[in-house]
Each structure stands twice: as structure tokens, then as C-alpha cells.
Design an enzyme around this catalytic site. Structure first.
Site, PDB file in Angstrom:
ATOM      1  N   TRP A 140       0.809 -23.109  10.945  1.00  0.00           N
ATOM      2  CA  TRP A 140       1.385 -22.437   9.773  1.00  0.00           C
ATOM      3  C   TRP A 140       2.842 -22.046  10.011  1.00  0.00           C
ATOM      4  CZ3 TRP A 140      -2.969 -18.440   8.029  1.00  0.00           C
ATOM      5  CH2 TRP A 140      -4.141 -19.148   7.740  1.00  0.00           C
ATOM      6  N   LYS A 141       3.292 -22.099  11.233  1.00  0.00           N
ATOM      7  CA  LYS A 141       4.651 -21.664  11.599  1.00  0.00           C
ATOM      8  C   LYS A 141       4.930 -20.268  11.027  1.00  0.00           C
ATOM      9  CE  LYS A 141       6.042 -26.474  11.630  1.00  0.00           C
ATOM     10  NZ  LYS A 141       7.130 -27.414  11.770  1.00  0.00           N
TER      11      LYS A 141
ATOM     12  N   HIS B 249       5.638 -26.299  21.531  1.00  0.00           N
ATOM     13  CA  HIS B 249       6.029 -26.935  20.271  1.00  0.00           C
ATOM     14  C   HIS B 249       7.540 -27.217  20.321  1.00  0.00           C
ATOM     15  CE1 HIS B 249       6.965 -27.488  16.041  1.00  0.00           C
ATOM     16  NE2 HIS B 249       5.695 -27.787  15.880  1.00  0.00           N
TER      17      HIS B 249
ATOM     18  N   GLU C 148       4.081 -35.211  19.360  1.00  0.00           N
ATOM     19  CA  GLU C 148       4.829 -34.959  18.130  1.00  0.00           C
ATOM     20  C   GLU C 148       6.262 -35.453  18.293  1.00  0.00           C
ATOM     21  OE1 GLU C 148       3.053 -31.549  15.719  1.00  0.00           O
ATOM     22  OE2 GLU C 148       4.203 -30.600  17.293  1.00  0.00           O
TER      23      GLU C 148
ATOM     24  N   GLY D 172       8.568 -32.235  10.181  1.00  0.00           N
ATOM     25  CA  GLY D 172       9.173 -31.585   9.024  1.00  0.00           C
ATOM     26  C   GLY D 172      10.208 -32.431   8.311  1.00  0.00           C
TER      27      GLY D 172
ATOM     28  N   SER E 253       4.948 -34.937  10.154  1.00  0.00           N
ATOM     29  CA  SER E 253       4.863 -35.360   8.751  1.00  0.00           C
ATOM     30  C   SER E 253       3.556 -36.082   8.427  1.00  0.00           C
ATOM     31  CB  SER E 253       6.077 -36.211   8.369  1.00  0.00           C
ATOM     32  OG  SER E 253       7.263 -35.446   8.493  1.00  0.00           O
TER      33      SER E 253
ATOM     34  N   GLY F 284       1.824 -29.566  10.174  1.00  0.00           N
ATOM     35  CA  GLY F 284       2.663 -28.432   9.798  1.00  0.00           C
ATOM     36  C   GLY F 284       2.613 -28.194   8.298  1.00  0.00           C
ATOM     37  N   GLY F 285       3.594 -28.729   7.594  1.00  0.00           N
ATOM     38  CA  GLY F 285       3.744 -28.476   6.152  1.00  0.00           C
ATOM     39  C   GLY F 285       2.460 -28.667   5.357  1.00  0.00           C
TER      40      GLY F 285
HETATM   41  C1  PEP Z   1       4.458 -29.373  13.397  1.00  0.00           C
HETATM   42  O1  PEP Z   1       5.242 -28.457  13.201  1.00  0.00           O
HETATM   43  O2  PEP Z   1       3.729 -29.352  14.412  1.00  0.00           O
HETATM   44  C2  PEP Z   1       4.414 -30.468  12.445  1.00  0.00           C
HETATM   45  C3  PEP Z   1       3.786 -31.558  12.772  1.00  0.00           C
HETATM   46  O3  PEP Z   1       5.072 -30.265  11.261  1.00  0.00           O
HETATM   47  P1  PEP Z   1       5.057 -31.252   9.980  1.00  0.00           P
HETATM   48  O4  PEP Z   1       3.633 -31.696   9.781  1.00  0.00           O
HETATM   49  O5  PEP Z   1       5.534 -30.401   8.853  1.00  0.00           O
HETATM   50  O6  PEP Z   1       5.945 -32.393  10.299  1.00  0.00           O
END
Ligand code: PEP
Length: 257
Positions: free
Chosen positions: A10-11, A102, A174, A180, A220, A241-242
């Protein structure tokens, strides 16, 4: 069989009310929609802001296969570290997972592989599962250094662990250029790196440890592309994330195996 996991990061987002609503919606989905496909239902983890860990954990308590996690922890268990959260505090709040390394912690807070190794150590010593994040930035990929960068991150952060301790950890690959940005690694790029990481694990430990080890993809990943990413044989789920901030999207991702 290797554990499948879908985790939401959720950041620094959502109000407490929104977080509780999201947690309740995900718990309701996990309870009421058990998947009975070949791989079974994945474990689901919600990495919430630290101030929401207690209420969200209480809200979803007792939901099978659903747990919470902290987004970071300190390298020490207690002391004069204003503003920080120790893994002992996390564990005493009934939280069983912690994100370590992260890319936002690495880039904004200067966390090195050496510091992250200490966080892994203290998490394991206190019964909290570290999900260790690794991944290259765009320049490193463009220069063809992405395998070496990820190798160094994993070797320094994790490969000093005993086989038994290592088996309790999880890796999230990642690529930083995909986080993001709306630019996802292609299924081929994800599979290539995941297979490489599994090979490193096999060489360091043994093929059985490697075969049973969970490696997640993050960057993403969303309700539209999750299925093609998760279809790869070395991709065991995702760190999202998002798309983890909307119950509907996140629940679609949980169903993407
Ligand atoms: C994350 O922050 O671990 C991530 C994968 O973000 P997003 O899915 O928004 O790219």
C-alpha cells in the site's frame, strides 16, 4: 509444492478508514471465493503503513491464507531511533511479514545490501518472514548488467543464510524501471530473471530448495497483465503496488493463476 503469493504494497497511501475497508473487502473475497484450480488459492499479504498494522491485522484476523506485513523494519530491536519501528514491535502486533529492501527504501533512504542483510537477520530471528526485494534500474538493464546487479543484491542480502533460514524467506524481483511507471516487464523478461534467480539458489543451496522457493514479480502488475506474468513457470505470484489499492483490481489479480 511451491507456495503462490499475491502481496499488496500500500506504500504511503489511504486513510485508516479506507485501509480498513480495503482489508475487509479483501478478507471477504478470500473467505468467500476459494479457488479450486490446479495451483490452489494463493496466500495473500497486505503490506500496510505501519500505523495501520494493528487495526488492519485485527480486522482480518482468522481469515485463512490472508496475513499482513510491515513495509520496513529497523536493524535494531529497540532503542533511541526516533520514528522507527522494530521487528519486535511488528511481531508483537501479530504481524508475520516484513518487506526488506524495496527499491524506494534503497533509493530514498540509502539502504545498502549490507544493511538489508541485517534486516533479514533480525526478522528471521524474531519469527517474521522477510520478503526481500531486488531489481535493476533502467541504466543497468540497458548496459546489460541486470543479472549481475540482482546477483549481488541476493548474494549479499540473503546467501549468507543457512539453507533452513533461507527457505523461510521470499524474493520479490522488481525491476525498478517497471515500478509505478505503467511499463511492465514482458512475461519473457520476468521469466528469464526468475529462472536465473532460481538457478543461483540451486547452485548456492541445492535443486530442492530452489524448486520449492517462492519468487514474486513486481512492477506495474495489474488485473490485465497478471495472468500472463503468473503463467510463467518460475513466477510464483506478484508484489503489487498501485493495483493493490482497489479491492476489485487486487482480487482479480488474486484470481490470475
Ligand atoms: C511496488 O511498489 O512494489 C510495485 C510493484 O509498485 P507498482 O505495482 O505500482 O509498480
Amino acid at each position: 509444492m511451491r507456495k503462490k503469493i499475491v502481496a499488496g504494497n500500500w506504500k504511503m497511501n489511504l486513510s485508516l478508514t479506507e485501509g480498513l475497508e480495503l482489508g475487509a473487502a479483501i478478507a471477504g473475497f478470500v473467505k468467500n471465493n476459494p479457488l479450486d484450480n490446479l495451483n490452489g488459492q494463493p496466500d495473500v499479504i497486505m503490506f500496510t503503513p505501519s500505523v495501520y498494522l494493528v487495526p488492519v491485522t485485527e480486522k482480518v484476523a482468522g481469515t485463512p491464507k490472508l496475513s499482513t506485513g510491515a513495509q520496513n523494519c529497523h536493524t535494531e530491536l529497540k532503542g533511541a531511533y526516533t520514528g522507527e519501528t522494530s521487528v519486535k514491535m511488528i511481531q508483537s502486533a501479530g504481524v508475520i511479514n516484513v518487506l526488506v529492501g524495496h527499491s524506494e527504501r534503497r533509493s530514498y533512504f540509502g539502504e545498502t545490501n549490507e544493511v538489508l542483510a541485517k534486516k533479514v537477520e533480525i526478522a528471521l530471528a524474531n519469527g517474521v518472514t522477510p520478503m526481500y526485494c531486488c531489481g535493476e534500474v533502467l541504466d543497468e538493464r540497458n548496459a546489460g548488467n541486470h543479472f549481475d546487479v540482482v546477483k549481488e543484491q541476493i548474494e549479499t542480502g540473503l546467501f549468507w543464510l543457512s539453507e533452513e533460514e533461507f527457505a523461510k524467506t521470499i524474493i520479490a524481483y522488481e525491476p525498478v524501471w517497471a515500478i509505478g511507471t505503467g511499463v511492465t516487464a514482458s512475461p519473457e523478461q520476468a521469466q528469464e530473471m526468475h529462472a536465473y534467480i532460481r538457478k543461483l539458489i540451486s547452485e548456492k543451496y541445492n535443486p530442492t530448495v530452489a524448486e520449492n522457493y517462492t519468487i514474486l514479480y513486481g512492477g506495474s502488475c495489474n488485473a490485465k497483465n497478471a495472468a500472463e506474468l503468473f503463467a510463467n513457470k518460475d513466477v510464483d505470484g506478484g508484489l503489487i503496488g498501485g493495483a493493490s489499492l482497489q479491492a476489485e483490481d487486487f482480487c482479480k489479480i488474486i484470481q490470475s493463476f
